[in-house]
Design an enzyme around this catalytic site. Structure first.
Site, short mmCIF file in Angstrom:
data_model
loop_
_atom_site.label_atom_id
_atom_site.label_comp_id
_atom_site.label_asym_id
_atom_site.label_seq_id
_atom_site.Cartn_x
_atom_site.Cartn_y
_atom_site.Cartn_z
N LYS A 139 43.27 10.45 -13.80
CA LYS A 139 43.93 9.99 -13.01
C LYS A 139 44.42 10.70 -11.69
O LYS A 139 44.64 10.06 -10.75
CB LYS A 139 45.40 9.48 -13.76
CG LYS A 139 45.09 8.35 -14.78
CD LYS A 139 46.19 7.59 -15.21
CE LYS A 139 45.69 6.45 -15.84
NZ LYS A 139 46.78 5.43 -16.20
N LYS B 114 36.31 3.03 -20.24
CA LYS B 114 37.22 2.16 -21.22
C LYS B 114 37.81 0.95 -20.55
O LYS B 114 38.09 0.92 -19.24
CB LYS B 114 38.39 2.88 -21.93
CG LYS B 114 39.67 3.38 -21.12
CD LYS B 114 40.67 3.80 -21.97
CE LYS B 114 41.93 3.68 -21.13
NZ LYS B 114 43.09 3.28 -21.56
N LYS C 69 43.71 -1.79 -17.80
CA LYS C 69 44.58 -2.83 -16.77
C LYS C 69 44.53 -2.47 -15.44
O LYS C 69 44.58 -3.45 -14.62
CB LYS C 69 46.07 -2.66 -17.35
CG LYS C 69 46.47 -2.97 -18.55
CD LYS C 69 48.08 -2.94 -18.81
CE LYS C 69 48.44 -2.59 -19.99
NZ LYS C 69 48.60 -0.80 -20.03
#
Ligand code: AQP
Length: 326
Positions: free
Chosen positions: A111, A192, A195
């Site tokens: 991230k 993966k 959202k």
């Protein structure tokens, strides 16, 4: 009875990965365990959020919890920031966590990649997650595979503190499903399902309409080999679709592969569209009613009270053992 704790971030609508990796377990576990399910809003602000949207997503996730079958009579359902013990314990754990171990967390690396500077909250995320779990003397944490490293860190911190002070925490175990623990993105099966991915066709959200489900599945990345075979290394796209088919239909992967012997990807995908539509329709139908009902906020308030009572006891024990407070 074992104590179960887990949570989902209100960063968007829950997708098939969250559902098959985590929420299905939440529902299964609630009959024989004491379950606590949280909407982890403090985690979601580790990346920028629009306040109005965030509020709405908190209620969406709460309504989705109930729509998939979490029963507030059996399980405690609440919003993380409504119980102050999460933040309080997080600081105490921070003092026993090492920057070296935190900088090895792959989620933080992913991230923060490419950014000159990342919010300190993103770095501390695993410690807050450890606090969430340890606050409730949790035995079992049902999660997807992506959380394995964070669960290990939580265990390490608990053991470290138990060895240094009086025994303070229950050391929890992660619970990962054999199938569904890591559902991959439909547009790129090396990543993966998430959202926050930009491409909406990378995922199927539990509230997607039939047309969107069809579009996302029919354009899912496969390969040019044409054979329906389970081989995650060489055929990640097809293997991911086979996993989704297997978990949603309740058939083993071998049975699914056998039933499509000689078929093409197009036919297989069409069947998967039908299976997925069938599985998600009742969730969508439940959702509209629950999301609009006044009862939802009452359930969250009641959940926060029940969770808060458990948290208070833990915080008293922690403070006593650490020699802080008066
Ligand atoms: N692709 C996945 N397959 C299986 N399980 C998954 N989980 C997440 N993605 C998959 C599991 O879902 C639970 C809730 O996840 P989360 O919302 O707390 O955070 P996340 O792991 O960061 O999920 P997302 O969807 O990728 O959100 P964003 O994009 O906001 O970061 C966890 O148990 C997780 O393991």
């Amino acid at each position: 009875m074992k104590r179960v704790f887990s949570g989902v971030q209100p960063t968007g609508n829950i997708h098939l990965g969250n559902y098959l990796g985590a929420l299905k377990q939440f529902v299964e576990l609630q009959d024989d365990n004491e379950c606590i399910y949280c909407i982890v809003d403090l985690h979601s602000i580790t990346v920028p959020q629009d306040p109005k949207e965030l509020r709405s997503h908190i209620l969406d996730v709460a309504a989705l919890y109930l729509s998939v079958g979490i029963d507030p009579k059996k399980s405690i359902v609440f919003v993380q920031s409504d119980v102050s013990g999460h933040s309080e314990l997080s600081w105490i754990l921070t003092c026993s966590a090492y920057t070296g171990e935190l900088s090895r967390m792959t989620q933080f690396k992913d991230k923060s990649r490419g950014k000159e500077s990342a919010p300190a909250g993103l770095f501390m995320y695993p410690v807050l997650m450890a606090a969430d779990i340890l606050l409730y003397d949790t035995d079992i944490v049902p999660v997807g595979n992506d959380q394995k490293q964070h669960i290990e860190l939580c265990r390490d911190i608990a053991i470290r503190i138990n060895n240094k002070y009086k025994k303070t925490f229950v050391v929890p175990d992660g619970r990962f499903l054999k199938e569904g623990a890591r559902i991959m993105a439909l547009d790129d099966p090396t990543k993966k399902m998430s959202k926050s991915a930009e491409n909406i066709h990378s995922r199927i959200s539990l509230l997607d309409e039939d047309g969107k489900i069809k579009k996302s599945i029919m354009r899912a990345t496969t390969d040019s080999d044409g054979e329906i075979r389970f081989d995650p290394e060489n055929k990640p796209g097809v293997s991911n679709l086979l996993t989704i088919y297997s978990v949603l239909s309740g058939k083993s992967i071998d049975d699914v592969v056998a039933s499509f012997a000689g078929s093409g990807y197009g036919d297989f995908k069409k069947e998967l569209v039908e299976i997925t539509k069938e599985a998600l329709l009742p969730i969508r139908q439940n959702f509209s009613e629950i999301r609009e009902s006044d009862e939802l906020k009452a359930i969250l308030r009641d959940g926060a009270e029940r969770a808060g009572a458990i948290a208070e006891k833990t915080m008293k024990r922690v403070k006593d053992n650490f020699g802080i407070g008066f």
